[in-house]
Design a protein around this motif. Structure first.
Motif, mmCIF file in Angstrom:
data_model
loop_
_atom_site.group_PDB
_atom_site.id
_atom_site.type_symbol
_atom_site.label_atom_id
_atom_site.label_comp_id
_atom_site.label_asym_id
_atom_site.label_seq_id
_atom_site.Cartn_x
_atom_site.Cartn_y
_atom_site.Cartn_z
ATOM 1 N N GLU A 136 8.282 12.359 22.469
ATOM 2 C CA GLU A 136 9.202 10.907 22.958
ATOM 3 C C GLU A 136 10.308 11.589 23.261
ATOM 4 O OE1 GLU A 136 9.378 7.155 21.109
ATOM 5 O OE2 GLU A 136 6.787 7.433 21.548
ATOM 6 N N LYS A 140 12.419 10.683 26.646
ATOM 7 C CA LYS A 140 13.358 9.262 27.014
ATOM 8 C C LYS A 140 14.952 9.985 26.938
ATOM 9 C CE LYS A 140 13.402 6.818 23.276
ATOM 10 N NZ LYS A 140 13.817 6.213 22.383
ATOM 11 N N PHE A 143 15.334 8.769 30.658
ATOM 12 C CA PHE A 143 14.965 6.981 30.946
ATOM 13 C C PHE A 143 16.508 6.580 29.986
ATOM 14 C CE2 PHE A 143 14.178 3.243 28.572
ATOM 15 C CZ PHE A 143 13.106 2.213 29.576
ATOM 16 N N ASP A 144 17.017 7.269 29.148
ATOM 17 C CA ASP A 144 17.804 6.918 28.093
ATOM 18 C C ASP A 144 19.240 6.858 29.255
ATOM 19 O OD1 ASP A 144 16.117 5.549 25.922
ATOM 20 O OD2 ASP A 144 16.888 7.774 24.926
ATOM 21 N N ARG A 164 14.367 -1.126 26.247
ATOM 22 C CA ARG A 164 14.220 -0.266 26.122
ATOM 23 C C ARG A 164 12.723 0.938 25.918
ATOM 24 N NH1 ARG A 164 18.309 2.736 24.715
ATOM 25 N NH2 ARG A 164 19.876 1.729 23.395
ATOM 26 N N ARG A 177 9.184 3.750 33.137
ATOM 27 C CA ARG A 177 9.126 3.791 31.806
ATOM 28 C C ARG A 177 8.901 5.581 31.838
ATOM 29 N NH1 ARG A 177 4.475 2.722 34.883
ATOM 30 N NH2 ARG A 177 4.402 0.209 34.181
ATOM 31 N N TYR A 178 8.927 5.739 30.400
ATOM 32 C CA TYR A 178 8.686 7.363 29.811
ATOM 33 C C TYR A 178 7.469 7.233 28.895
ATOM 34 C CZ TYR A 178 10.538 5.436 25.084
ATOM 35 O OH TYR A 178 10.354 4.473 24.248
#
Length: 582
Positions: A136, A140, A143-144, A164, A177-178
């Motif tokens: 994860e 991310k 994504f982040d 988030r 999305r991740y």
């Protein structure tokens, strides 16, 4: 290049920099230039395919406005994302492979492209994107980055519903999305694009197939594979690299994949810092502010290899995108072992750590004491061997060149005469021999021995014998008793291989290991195979199970694990001088 007039300016500029030798290309990028001339330009000339100049400019402008200033190689890659067929208006490439050394900006580029694909400028509603990785944390990363850019810009916050867990464009309803690479959680999705990060960690294409099963339900589906090479061989990354090479060489469908691969062409190039841009396209001249900081970081890591050669595999694989071929090799070279043959200094009164390996009570057991003297690690060791075993395997009682048709592997009789081993003519090697050797070293020879380290495997077999000689037995990986004699039992001895490997291999490389005249220790060490596992961790194993024993090295390793607790102090001299305090 022929037909260069048919290419967009982003491609022309990058290719021109290479052809005028302003930048350097590795073999795969040089092949990519030939591929473009051979496969792309003729199709552009015949109007079979076309670059959507408007989409290219919109995407590069979007990224440079909201994310960062693009390098020429990043604009070059973006151009091929928007290459379409003239007849069907479908994208020419469904799959993209982007590989380069760590720090080259793979994730940043993907963050910008994915964010753009969500917008009305791309022009496709509900063009959902999944970013997939084994963990994860890695999933991310991009994504982040998108989340943070949106959070930092009020105009973008009006455009995106920024959460988030998912980011949604309010106009196109497209979502990013991740997810982790557990395929069972992803079956049936209707993505427009899927990004596979850290592809070196994929052991097969099983999860990839599941994650892309929903592609094709939206127009212009895309799969992005990004990452740096790794240690897993014959897995997904080797499969996708093979596909890339077939595309570049014309051995498969021209649009099966768009490959952008940056790497050294051979290991020797690593020592020529001017070639590093072959692996990391950020390292072209003049260096950007980001590239300057990255350059100093990589140079520092390279210089540290002189003291920590065991980090070479990691450096070559991750920074140079070129996995080393010798994932299995000896723990020390012949020259490094020869350098261990030096005389011991006076060790009486010096602090030391004891260790032993007692894997099989019917063949070998090894004991030893580790001392520090300046930068040197001094290992004084002894072995116990069963007569029946060494008779059968090494011809101990009747020394000869061959035993059972095999070359003799160990001169047991000579080592016995030299005092480096004791032959035990008993059914097993009793724990008393192990304990008595340490007690004699502690009480009779004058060594400051308080701690002994051992593998858990035979702990119960020896525990009572040590306790009878005032040793407290601890099943821990860190000493916590401040005083007294301790026997520390390592809970998982195999787990320490990767932890202690850099220290051991650096010590050998720097010629800071001293075994004295004990050729048996050099034999033990020579028998060890340093194996690099798929996750990049080191494992010390035997080169051959029966004849090539490693007990002495394993005991040395256990002691080296706690060598940081050793002080280069003569305790005897310390107490001799106590009277001077008063």
């Amino acid at each position: 290049m022929n037909y260069i007039k048919f290419l967009p300016k982003e491609v022309k500029k990058y290719v021109s920099e290479y052809e005028t030798e302003k930048i350097k290309f590795n073999q795969e990028r040089a092949q990519l230039v030939n591929y473009i001339e051979r496969e792309i330009c003729p199709r552009l000339k015949s109007n079979e395919i076309f670059f959507d100049m408007e989409q290219i400019e919109r995407c590069t402008g979007y990224i440079e406005r909201w994310f960062f200033k693009l390098e020429n190689f990043q604009k070059f890659i973006i151009a091929f994302v928007f290459l379409y067929t003239t007849k069907t208006k479908a994208n020419v490439y469904r799959e993209f492979l982007i590989m380069m050394g760590r720090g080259g900006g793979k994730n940043g580029l993907i963050s910008g492209i994915c964010s753009y694909l969500l917008t009305p400028m791309h022009g496709i509603a509900k063009y959902d994107i999944s970013i997939v990785a084994n963990s994860e944390e890695q999933a991310k990363v991009s994504f982040d980055e998108i989340f943070d850019v949106i959070e930092g810009n009020p105009a973008l916050k009006k455009t995106f519903d920024n959460k988030r867990a998912r980011i949604r464009n309010r106009q196109t309803k497209s979502v990013i999305r991740y997810v982790t690479s557990n395929g069972s959680t992803k079956d049936g999705a209707r993505d427009g694009a899927v990004v596979f990060d850290e592809i070196h960690r994929y052991e097969s294409n099983r999860d990839v197939k599941v994650h892309v099963s929903g592609l094709g339900k939206r127009p212009n589906p895309r799969q992005f594979y990004i990452g740096t090479d790794g240690y897993v061989r014959d897995g997904f990354i080797d499969e996708i690299k093979d596909k890339a090479h077939k595309v570049l060489s014309g051995k498969t469908r021209y649009n099966a994949l768009f490959p952008f691969i940056c790497k050294l062409d051979n290991e020797l190039q690593v020592d020529d810092l001017s070639t590093w841009e072959l692996a990391n396209p950020m390292f072209h001249q003049p260096l950007s502010a980001y590239a300057k900081d990255l350059w100093h970081e990589v140079v520092e890591q390279y210089e540290e290899l002189q003291d920590n050669p065991s980090n070479r595999e990691e450096f070559m694989t991750k920074r140079m995108n070129l996995p080393v071929a010798d994932t299995e090799r000896s723990v020390a070279s012949h020259e490094e072992l020869v350098a261990t043959k030096r005389d011991f200094p006076d060790l009486v009164g010096r602090q030391c750590i004891g260790a032993f390996d007692y894997a099989a009570v019917r063949d070998f057991a090894a004991v030893g004491l580790l001392f520090r003297s300046g930068e040197d690690y001094i290992w004084l060791s002894h072995s116990f061997v069963r007569k029946e075993f060494v008779d059968a395997i090494y011809g101990y009682s009747k020394p000869k060149d061959t035993v059972n048709g095999k070359r003799q592997f160990a001169p047991i009789k000579k080592w016995e005469d030299d005092g480096f081993l004791t032959v035990i003519d008993e059914p097993t090697i009793s724990p008393k021999y192990i304990v008595e050797w340490f007690v004699y070293a502690r009480d009779e020879l004058g060594y400051d021995l308080q701690t002994i380290v051992a593998d858990r495997y035979r702990a119960e077999h020896v525990q009572q014998a040590f306790e009878s000689c005032d040793f407290e037995v601890q099943y821990k990986n860190k000493f916590d008793a401040p005083f007294g004699y301790r026997l520390e039992i390592l809970r998982n001895a195999l787990a320490i291989d990767s932890l202690v490997a850099p220290k051991i291999e650096s010590a050998f490389a720097s010629q800071n290991v001293i075994f004295g005249d004990n050729d048996m220790m050099r034999w033990y060490t020579h028998n060890v195979l340093r194996k690099l596992k798929g996750d990049g961790n080191v494992l010390y194993v035997k080169k051959e199970d029966v004849r090539r024993k490693t007990d002495g090295f394993k005991a040395f390793e256990y002691a080296m694990y706690h060598s940081g607790d050793l002080q280069d102090v003569d305790v005897g001299a310390f107490y001799d001088n106590v009277d001077d305090w008063f």
